[in-house]
Design a protein around this motif. Structure first.
Motif, PDB file in Angstrom:
ATOM      1  N   TYR A 132      84.594 -20.443  13.370  1.00  0.00           N
ATOM      2  CA  TYR A 132      85.568 -20.217  12.309  1.00  0.00           C
ATOM      3  C   TYR A 132      84.967 -19.344  11.213  1.00  0.00           C
ATOM      4  O   TYR A 132      85.644 -18.474  10.648  1.00  0.00           O
ATOM      5  N   LEU A 133      83.685 -19.598  10.908  1.00  0.00           N
ATOM      6  CA  LEU A 133      83.019 -18.790   9.888  1.00  0.00           C
ATOM      7  C   LEU A 133      82.941 -17.333  10.323  1.00  0.00           C
ATOM      8  O   LEU A 133      83.206 -16.423   9.529  1.00  0.00           O
ATOM      9  N   GLU A 134      82.604 -17.112  11.596  1.00  0.00           N
ATOM     10  CA  GLU A 134      82.531 -15.738  12.109  1.00  0.00           C
ATOM     11  C   GLU A 134      83.910 -15.079  12.107  1.00  0.00           C
ATOM     12  O   GLU A 134      84.044 -13.902  11.786  1.00  0.00           O
ATOM     13  N   GLN A 135      84.938 -15.863  12.484  1.00  0.00           N
ATOM     14  CA  GLN A 135      86.294 -15.330  12.467  1.00  0.00           C
ATOM     15  C   GLN A 135      86.710 -14.959  11.049  1.00  0.00           C
ATOM     16  O   GLN A 135      87.297 -13.896  10.814  1.00  0.00           O
ATOM     17  N   PHE A 136      86.354 -15.836  10.100  1.00  0.00           N
ATOM     18  CA  PHE A 136      86.684 -15.563   8.705  1.00  0.00           C
ATOM     19  C   PHE A 136      85.955 -14.318   8.202  1.00  0.00           C
ATOM     20  O   PHE A 136      86.535 -13.469   7.524  1.00  0.00           O
ATOM     21  N   VAL A 504     102.678 -20.711   7.559  1.00  0.00           N
ATOM     22  CA  VAL A 504     101.987 -19.784   6.647  1.00  0.00           C
ATOM     23  C   VAL A 504     101.134 -18.763   7.401  1.00  0.00           C
ATOM     24  O   VAL A 504     100.350 -18.035   6.793  1.00  0.00           O
ATOM     25  N   GLY A 505     101.294 -18.707   8.746  1.00  0.00           N
ATOM     26  CA  GLY A 505     100.672 -17.610   9.476  1.00  0.00           C
ATOM     27  C   GLY A 505      99.422 -17.933  10.268  1.00  0.00           C
ATOM     28  O   GLY A 505      98.700 -17.007  10.654  1.00  0.00           O
ATOM     29  N   TYR A 506      99.142 -19.232  10.540  1.00  0.00           N
ATOM     30  CA  TYR A 506      97.943 -19.578  11.305  1.00  0.00           C
ATOM     31  C   TYR A 506      98.329 -20.291  12.597  1.00  0.00           C
ATOM     32  O   TYR A 506      98.955 -21.352  12.571  1.00  0.00           O
ATOM     33  N   LYS A 507      97.946 -19.707  13.732  1.00  0.00           N
ATOM     34  CA  LYS A 507      98.236 -20.330  15.020  1.00  0.00           C
ATOM     35  C   LYS A 507      97.348 -21.548  15.261  1.00  0.00           C
ATOM     36  O   LYS A 507      97.745 -22.499  15.907  1.00  0.00           O
ATOM     37  N   TYR A 511      91.643 -23.884  12.178  1.00  0.00           N
ATOM     38  CA  TYR A 511      91.199 -22.733  11.391  1.00  0.00           C
ATOM     39  C   TYR A 511      91.906 -22.709  10.036  1.00  0.00           C
ATOM     40  O   TYR A 511      91.301 -22.376   9.014  1.00  0.00           O
ATOM     41  N   PHE A 512      93.174 -23.081  10.031  1.00  0.00           N
ATOM     42  CA  PHE A 512      93.907 -23.204   8.772  1.00  0.00           C
ATOM     43  C   PHE A 512      93.212 -24.198   7.846  1.00  0.00           C
ATOM     44  O   PHE A 512      93.013 -23.923   6.653  1.00  0.00           O
ATOM     45  N   SER A 513      92.821 -25.353   8.383  1.00  0.00           N
ATOM     46  CA  SER A 513      92.136 -26.366   7.573  1.00  0.00           C
ATOM     47  C   SER A 513      90.802 -25.839   7.052  1.00  0.00           C
ATOM     48  O   SER A 513      90.410 -26.105   5.911  1.00  0.00           O
ATOM     49  N   TYR A 514      90.117 -25.066   7.907  1.00  0.00           N
ATOM     50  CA  TYR A 514      88.833 -24.488   7.513  1.00  0.00           C
ATOM     51  C   TYR A 514      89.030 -23.537   6.330  1.00  0.00           C
ATOM     52  O   TYR A 514      88.301 -23.602   5.336  1.00  0.00           O
ATOM     53  N   TYR A 520      89.757 -24.084  -1.462  1.00  0.00           N
ATOM     54  CA  TYR A 520      89.968 -25.062  -2.539  1.00  0.00           C
ATOM     55  C   TYR A 520      88.920 -26.173  -2.605  1.00  0.00           C
ATOM     56  O   TYR A 520      88.934 -26.974  -3.535  1.00  0.00           O
ATOM     57  N   GLY A 521      88.024 -26.223  -1.616  1.00  0.00           N
ATOM     58  CA  GLY A 521      86.954 -27.217  -1.671  1.00  0.00           C
ATOM     59  C   GLY A 521      87.307 -28.565  -1.078  1.00  0.00           C
ATOM     60  O   GLY A 521      86.434 -29.432  -0.949  1.00  0.00           O
ATOM     61  N   ILE A 522      88.565 -28.771  -0.707  1.00  0.00           N
ATOM     62  CA  ILE A 522      88.978 -30.022  -0.059  1.00  0.00           C
ATOM     63  C   ILE A 522      89.916 -29.690   1.095  1.00  0.00           C
ATOM     64  O   ILE A 522      90.513 -28.611   1.131  1.00  0.00           O
ATOM     65  N   SER A 523      90.064 -30.620   2.021  1.00  0.00           N
ATOM     66  CA  SER A 523      90.921 -30.404   3.178  1.00  0.00           C
ATOM     67  C   SER A 523      92.388 -30.526   2.782  1.00  0.00           C
ATOM     68  O   SER A 523      92.715 -31.094   1.729  1.00  0.00           O
TER      69      SER A 523
END
Length: 533
Positions: A132-136, A504-507, A511-514, A520-523
């Motif tokens: 997820y970090l690499e994708q981001f 909101v655009g995330y399949k 990854y959306f939660s990430y 925002y620092g929280i889930s």
């Protein structure tokens, strides 16, 4: 599949674990073993296993010493300690230095299976997080980023100390740790003579994507979107590799650009080898001067000092005269930073000698004045209003010491007026682009390329403009809109996080939660609970 390395001094246990446990079935590749820590260390450094299983008590180097070294050198490697009941105090010390688990002897297949299953779950989660970090990073890695462009400008202007260069580059995730550098400027000036932002081109969009994918895969290159049409690429290496890295880069760029030669103008110049950060300012000037040859030879591609000399000694410059068509082409397309280099290239040796004459200085200044006036009229701008009131008087009083400064000021006015005019048109396109993002951010396929096509502007130009005007990148803006809507839905609806992610655009809901937690620092779950509370 993850890799595992075993260190055990008892050969019966070592061979038994190697042969009897179904490593591959459990999701692991057995990459090696050793009888003690001293023998194991060089092999571990070579194989870099995901998991290290080591006995505590061994001759020469025990498991505690080995674990400390591995934790320092390979912090991502998971460590499992093998110990007996009598070694429990050692096991406690191992836990304190950060091992993940320990297995008490005698070791059974089921016991090892449970521990390896736990480790695999941890590795899977860590791997998912890294993915997820690499994708981001990939999504947010826009080479027009405001902070990156600002850093590059400070570097080539020589306004940072060596310490500041290292600190700022580290903050931006840029690795400037080489001994030798080269600066390559790659320009796509359309040479259309139209005072407008470059229109969307499928070929240019495809070429930019191909070039960026190539550069992103090569750690020896760092790319910046320096100006609207120009990329700056820092080539890294050492004394033995810098030339090959540079030639490989130029050859790859040439091969990709030649495919679109009928549709796209491309130009390239390099600074030459640099060994100190303080040399970047001079190196940029050298590359810029070479690149300015494109206004004299728009059909060329790769420019060197030989091209500068050829222009100065060409038959067209045999007499002390100025080709006004080249001046017009320059004013239509150039940046202010290119003025000095262009004028230096424009002036042949004969013209340079002629500029020692006050009479010729007046002729030269008047010729440049007429070119600037003609161009301003093409922009529907009154030259008398744009230029300073005393310009004509300054031309009458010009001499060899003041002529170039006067011409540079007139050029700066013309280029500035053009850029202001283009900027006003571009801002309208930028507003349309922002409006389109605001209306379509819920589309998971929304991209910079799609928005650029919608508002008929070059993707690279739109991205650079987005960053300059908004001090944020396209992806950052799109993400912020998605996160704002997600927050609203989390507080005002009972929709599940997966449904909100899709809207909101995330399949991928994970990854959306990430992204939400990174923003925002929280889930999302914690945010909803906190908001409702």
């Amino acid at each position: 599949m993850y890799s595992v390395f075993l260190v055990e001094d008892e050969i019966v246990i070592r061979d038994g674990l190697k042969a009897s446990f179904p490593w591959e079935q459990a999701g692991f590749a057995y990459v090696g073993d050793a009888a003690d820590g001293e023998m194991a260390l060089p092999l571990i450094r070579q194989t870099k296993p995901d998991v290290l299983i080591t006995d505590i008590r061994m001759p020469f180097m025990d498991g505690i010493a080995l674990s400390k070294m591995i934790r320092k050198e390979l912090p991502d490697t998971r460590i499992i300690i093998i110990s007996g009941f009598d070694d429990f105090s050692y096991a406690q010390e191992a836990i304190n230095i950060g091992v993940d688990n320990y297995i008490l002897k005698p070791i059974t297949k089921d016991k090892l299976g449970d521990v390896m299953s736990e480790v695999k779950i941890k590795l899977d989660k860590e791997n998912e997080k890294n993915n997820y970090l690499e994708q981001f990073k990939e999504e947010s890695q826009e080479y027009e980023q405001f902070a990156r462009v600002k850093f590059f400008n400070q570097l080539v202007n020589g306004t940072m100390s060596v310490l500041e260069v290292y600190e700022r580059s580290e903050e931006l995730g840029l690795s400037l740790d080489a001994t030798h550098y080269n600066l390559v400027l790659l320009d796509f000036t359309p040479m259309t003579g139209v005072a407008a932002a470059p229109a969307y081109s499928k070929q240019m969009a495809r070429l930019s994507e191909q070039l960026m994918q190539y550069l992103k895969c090569c750690p020896e290159y760092i790319v910046f979107h320096w100006s609207m049409d120009t990329y700056a690429i820092i080539v890294k290496g050492d004394e033995s590799t810098i030339e090959s890295h540079t030639s490989n880069l130029i050859e790859n760029i040439k091969r990709r650009c030649m495919v679109y030669e009928d549709e796209i103008n491309w130009y390239l110049a390099e600074s030459g080898i640099l060994t100190r950060f303080s040399e970047f300012a001079k190196g940029c000037q050298v590359a810029n001067k070479r690149l300015s040859c494109r206004y004299m030879n728009p059909a060329g591609h790769i420019f060197t000092d030989d091209d500068i000399e050829a222009i100065k000694n060409s038959e067209d410059n045999a007499e002390a005269s100025i080709d006004q068509r080249l001046v017009s082409l320059f004013l239509e397309n150039a940046e202010e930073s290119e003025i000095q280099g262009f004028l230096s290239n424009l002036i042949s040796k004969q013209t340079k000698n002629a500029l020692n004459s006050t009479m010729f200085c007046k002729y030269f200044a008047m010729t440049m004045y007429m070119c600037v006036c003609d161009y301003l009229r093409k922009l529907s701008i009154d030259p008398n209003e744009a230029l300073e009131d005393d310009t004509r008087r300054a031309i009458e009083n010009v001499n060899c010491q003041t002529v170039m400064e006067l011409v540079e000021k007139m050029f700066e006015v013309a280029i500035s007026k053009r850029k202001n005019l283009v900027g006003k048109q571009s801002k309208s396109q930028l507003a349309a682009a922002i409006k389109y993002v605001d209306e379509h951010y819920g589309d998971s396929n929304l991209s910079l390329n799609e928005v650029a096509k919608e508002v008929n502007i070059s993707p690279s130009y739109l991205s650079a403009m987005f960053s300059r005007e908004n001090k944020t990148t396209f992806v950052e803006y799109m993400t912020s809109r998605r996160m704002e809507h997600a927050k609203h839905m989390l507080l005002s609806t009972n929709e599940k996080a997966q449904v909100i992610a899709e809207k909101v655009g995330y399949k991928d809901p994970h990854y959306f939660s990430y992204i939400f937690k990174k923003t925002y620092g929280i889930s999302p779950k914690e945010f909803r609970a906190k908001g409702q509370g």
